[in-house]
Design a protein around this motif. Structure first.
Motif, short mmCIF file in Angstrom:
data_model
loop_
_atom_site.label_atom_id
_atom_site.label_comp_id
_atom_site.label_asym_id
_atom_site.label_seq_id
_atom_site.Cartn_x
_atom_site.Cartn_y
_atom_site.Cartn_z
N GLY A 1 1.64 7.00 -6.46
CA GLY A 1 0.58 7.98 -6.70
C GLY A 1 1.06 9.40 -6.50
O GLY A 1 0.52 10.34 -7.12
N ARG B 1 -6.34 -4.53 -7.46
CA ARG B 1 -7.41 -3.56 -7.72
C ARG B 1 -6.89 -2.17 -8.09
O ARG B 1 -7.67 -1.30 -8.46
N ASN B 2 -5.56 -1.96 -8.00
CA ASN B 2 -4.98 -0.65 -8.30
C ASN B 2 -4.76 -0.46 -9.80
O ASN B 2 -3.66 -0.14 -10.27
N ILE C 1 6.12 -0.24 -9.72
CA ILE C 1 4.75 -0.51 -10.16
C ILE C 1 4.71 -0.88 -11.63
O ILE C 1 3.92 -1.75 -12.05
N PHE D 1 2.32 1.82 -3.50
CA PHE D 1 1.35 2.41 -4.42
C PHE D 1 1.09 3.87 -4.06
O PHE D 1 0.91 4.71 -4.95
N GLU D 2 1.06 4.19 -2.78
CA GLU D 2 0.86 5.59 -2.38
C GLU D 2 2.02 6.45 -2.84
O GLU D 2 1.82 7.59 -3.33
N LYS E 1 0.83 -1.20 0.00
CA LYS E 1 0.00 0.00 0.00
C LYS E 1 0.86 1.25 0.00
O LYS E 1 0.59 2.22 -0.73
N ALA F 1 -11.04 -3.66 -12.90
CA ALA F 1 -10.83 -3.79 -11.47
C ALA F 1 -12.15 -4.15 -10.78
O ALA F 1 -13.21 -3.65 -11.16
N ASP G 1 -5.70 1.85 -11.74
CA ASP G 1 -5.37 3.21 -12.14
C ASP G 1 -3.86 3.39 -12.29
O ASP G 1 -3.39 4.13 -13.17
N LEU G 2 -3.08 2.71 -11.47
CA LEU G 2 -1.62 2.80 -11.55
C LEU G 2 -1.01 1.66 -12.36
O LEU G 2 0.07 1.83 -12.95
#
Length: 388
Positions: free
Chosen positions: A292, A333-334, A302, A288-289, A285, A358, A336-337
């Motif tokens: 982002g 589920r990420n 990523i 991914f943050e 997490k 997703a 978007d990235l």
């Protein structure tokens, strides 16, 4: 005389037809039920009376304001029985209590820090009793509970195979003792696919695959509208597909137990890749943050993860040709990235272009699938009891 000459069987079959209709379409009058089921009005009235006496159907309203007598409206009594869905993972366990329409009426989530199966079973039992208390029912009154766990349950040996993210193979036996001997245990990702088929991106799809990438890597498969589990329940164990990078070598216990794809593509694999790249981060997490926020190193990690997932979905598409591949789990589920990297890798690997989306069910997919299975089992038990 055959079964159709059995008055009790005929009565229960008629009751089931009415309950199925009310379940699917909601309140209806006796006349409406007679029309849509083809049963006579006296038969409908008699069946509704029996169901009402036993609490499975209740009067929910009346239609008036038109010529003729007031029309009574009946509906199934969704609160006449309750079921439970249980999701047991390495980091979290979740228990939900639902009524016969599948509405969640109590839920408890708890972080899983158990070191052995006895502790884990006690932890799940505490969550179960708390969820049932929130729902206003006693746990002992639950009609059926379905639990989703990693691995494949071997009913002959009574153990979980391939469940290396859990603290022992005797978990099912422990759960039965802590909860209820009628507990049903299924693979968690298979249940997530059932949940996705009923409520998510798989709804209305006859052929789809759900690929979960989180603490572990797994896949649930729906073919011709039905869950496919294979000859021994191990269909979808894609964690054991050979990974293009870091192939397992003799003595590599992690790759042997968890599979080489899981070793590199799961959340722990993402963290290892991030640390190898110089990022001092403790979870996927956080990686991914950081991506982002535009951190270049995290974005490279990523990108590599997206490439791995792209290779995996092409393999899935080549074997199953699904209408859609749903990605779920804390990593998967990420989209978007991960989406651009997945698309690039898919394009590199040939002409197959699977649709990848997703999951929108968040952390509730396994619970929704477990409740769907538990409701199905509860109805079977209810009608078995009515047959006597």
């Amino acid at each position: 005389r055959g079964e159709l000459g059995n008055p009790r069987l005929l009565r229960v079959m008629n009751e089931k037809r009415l309950l199925d209709r009310l379940h699917d379409h909601g309140p209806a009058s006796r006349a409406e039920l007679a029309k849509v089921t083809g049963l006579s009005k006296p038969t409908v009235s008699a069946a509704l009376a029996g169901l009402e006496t036993d609490g499975l159907v209740h009067l929910v309203g009346e239609l008036s304001g038109r010529p003729g007598p007031v029309t009574a409206l009946y509906d199934m009594n969704a609160a006449s029985a309750h079921v439970a869905g249980i999701d047991i993972g390495r980091d979290w366990s979740r228990v939900v209590v639902a009524d016969l329409r599948g509405t969640f009426v109590g839920r408890k989530d708890g972080r899983n820090d158990a070191r052995n199966t006895a502790d884990l079973a006690r932890h799940v039992r505490e969550l179960a009793h708390a969820a049932s208390a929130e729902a206003g029912v006693r746990w002992s009154a639950i009609t059926c509970a379905v639990a989703g766990t990693p691995g494949v349950y071997d009913p002959v040996a009574g153990r979980l195979d391939f469940a290396y993210n859990l603290p022992g193979a005797d978990l099912v036996e422990r759960l039965r003792s802590a909860l209820d001997p009628d507990l049903v245990v299924e693979n968690d990702i298979n249940l997530a696919a059932v949940g996705e088929h009923a409520h998510g991106e798989g709804k209305g799809k006859a052929h789809f695959a759900l690929v979960s990438i989180g603490t572990g890597v797994g896949m649930g498969i729906v073919i011709n509208g039905e869950l496919y589990v294979g000859a021994r329940g191990a269909a979808g164990e894609v964690s054991y597909l050979p990974a293009a990078e870091n192939p397992p070598v003799a003595g590599d216990q992690v790759a042997m137990e968890h599979g080489s794809t899981e070793a590199v593509a799961s959340a722990p694999g993402v963290v290892r890749a991030a640390r190898a790249a110089g990022l001092d981060l403790g979870s996927a997490k956080e990686v991914f943050e950081a991506a982002g926020r535009g951190d270049r190193t995290a974005l490279a990690v990523i990108e590599a993860e997206g490439q791995r997932i792209g290779g995996l979905v092409v393999a899935v598409a080549a074997v199953l040709d699904p209408e859609v591949i749903v990605l779920s789990g804390g990593v998967g589920r990420n989209l978007d990235l991960l989406g651009d990297a997945i698309e690039r890798r898919v394009a590199e690997l040939g002409p197959l272009r699977p649709q990848v989306v997703a999951s929108a069910l968040g952390d509730s997919g396994v619970l929704l699938g477990a409740v769907a299975r538990a409701r199905q089992r509860a109805w079977e038990l209810i009608f078995e009891a009515r047959l006597g």
